[in-house]
Motif scaffolding. Structure first.
Motif: not given
Length: 475
Positions: A15-16, A279-280, A296-299
């Motif tokens: 996810v960017n 997040h991993t 929201a946090t994306g990784s």
């Protein structure tokens, strides 16, 4: 205080970027797609995912009204989408054909800026979809972009570590080395700071490969023009910081890092409020919702986590060091003097002391008493003092009632019953905004800019959040 309420795991690759409107969440990925979700239940919209790009999608952002979504890609295009039906409105090709790394709408929706890997930056007319101006930075790829709250300038960040200020005519105003190993993201606080009649300040955050988050002040005066000044460095991450974003009210800053953590800071004290470690893999993006207490946090772990804050806990995050006591009514004359100095009004301290203005008297001041009793002749100075006092009254009201500021109408300063979204992207009480439009012409109560449209859209998501809060706090 903050809890994970949902995890989205629909993307097939890293996810960017993620972005909020008042009703939707958008995410984009290396898998070439953009996905849209409803904030009411985080279900994916029927017309999602959006597919057009032939390579990785690096960035996505909503127009202030939320009706249009922009996305940009390695394929050298910036695409505009209709968020209601998922149809493409325009495909804008970077003149150089270089991969587009970042895109950003101006606050008034009139233009869109796109930055590319070859250092070119293009300003597009968001109505005609045609190229308006083009420029470039000296070195590196453009990887970050942010508009000031007023839209009079924007900042770009490069992989070589330079922050560059541009005006709305695409004239380069200033460039400065900010991060030695390269910038990854930057963001303006949506809340400008006014200091006197001739100077305006904007808070800017940047982060980079040097593991640092830096705070800046961008100022404008009619004498010296625009200036960029370093303020401080926030600590906490142990690896490169890939993303940063201010909350809608400017009271919090969130960051995501290669160390897999997300850190939320209080922007007034610069203390760490929360560290989130769900997040991993690398955290690549983070964003606050505009009207409700969501993050929201994306990784690179292919997921987007949705976090919810406790409104009561966050009431304390807005307290500042320049408030000597929690209860403003109990301020002494010395406390009022300290407050005046913190607001850039130190020239008034003697006058206020001579008239024995304590906290209670301060909150009762009016434009008439400022002119007739305190003999402040300057209309601009009186207006500034009144604005600052009104901010204090709002804090008193919010602290005493416990109502989150996001639930309060900016016009009436009361809890909203029928919130609507105006074309400036802000939410207001329906009746108050209708009266504003009929009496105050077509200007935004928050930005004072002309409203692109007078259409008001019901903010059902915010209304649901308000009703849930009422159910919890009025038993």
């Amino acid at each position: 205080m903050v809890k994970l309420i949902h995890t989205l795991a629909d993307h097939d690759d890293d996810v960017n970027c993620c972005a909020f409107s008042s009703a939707l969440l958008a995410t984009c990925s290396l898998d070439k797609t953009i996905r849209l979700y409803s904030l009411s239940d985080f279900s994916e919209l029927p017309h999602s995912p959006l597919k057009f790009h032939t390579y990785a999608v690096h960035c996505c952002c909503f127009s202030p009204s939320g009706h249009i979504l922009a996305s940009c890609s390695t394929d050298g295009t910036t695409v505009l989408w209709n968020t209601e039906n998922g149809q493409t409105l325009a495909v804008m090709e970077q003149p150089s054909g270089s991969p587009v790394r970042v895109c950003q709408f101006s606050p008034d929706s009139t233009c869109l800026v796109s930055g590319a890997a070859d250092g070119t930056v293009v300003m597009w007319n968001a109505q005609s979809y045609k190229l308006y101006r083009c420029g470039s930075v000296k070195d590196g790829s453009l990887v970050a972009c942010a508009f000031s709250p007023t839209g009079t300038l924007f900042v770009t960040g490069s992989s070589c570590g330079d922050l560059t200020l541009w005006d709305d005519k695409m004239r380069c105003l200033h460039s400065e080395k900010a991060h030695d190993l390269g910038i990854t993201c930057c963001d303006f606080s949506s809340q400008p700071i006014s200091d006197g009649e001739q100077t305006h300040f904007f808070r800017l955050a940047s982060c980079g490969q040097d593991c640092q988050i830096k705070m800046w002040v961008v100022s404008f005066t009619h004498v010296s023009g625009f200036e960029l000044k370093y303020k401080s460095t926030l600590s906490g991450h142990s690896a490169p910081v890939l993303a940063c974003a201010f909350s809608h009210n400017g009271q919090m800053l969130v960051s995501g890092s290669v160390d897999k953590s997300v850190i939320v800071y209080d922007t007034n004290t610069e203390n760490i409020l929360y560290t989130l470690t769900q997040h991993t893999r690398y955290v690549t993006t983070c964003a606050f919702a505009p009207n409700i207490l969501l993050l929201a946090t994306g990784s690179m772990d292919k997921t987007v986590n949705i976090w919810q804050f406790d409104p009561e806990a966050l009431c304390q995050a807005g307290s500042t060091e320049d408030q000597p006591k929690q209860f403003i009514e109990d301020w002494s004359e010395d406390d009022v003097s300290a407050w005046l100095c913190a607001q850039g009004l130190e020239d008034l301290t003697g006058l206020f002391k001579m008239n024995n203005i304590d906290g209670r008297e301060l909150l009762n001041l009016t434009k008439e008493s400022l002119a007739d009793d305190l003999k402040i002749e300057s209309l601009g100075l009186r207006s500034k003092v009144l604005r600052k006092i009104e901010e204090l009254r709002t804090k008193v009201k919010t602290l005493s009632s416990g109502v989150p500021d996001e639930f309060i109408c900016p016009i009436t300063r009361e809890l909203m019953k029928e919130p609507v979204i105006a074309s400036d992207g802000y939410s207001y009480e329906k009746e108050a905004m209708e009266n504003w439009i009929s009496k105050k012409k077509r200007t935004s109560p928050m930005t004072n800019l002309v409203l692109p449209s007078v259409v008001l859209i019901p903010n059902r998501t915010l209304k649901m959040a308000i009703n849930r809060w009422l159910e919890t706090h009025q038993k």
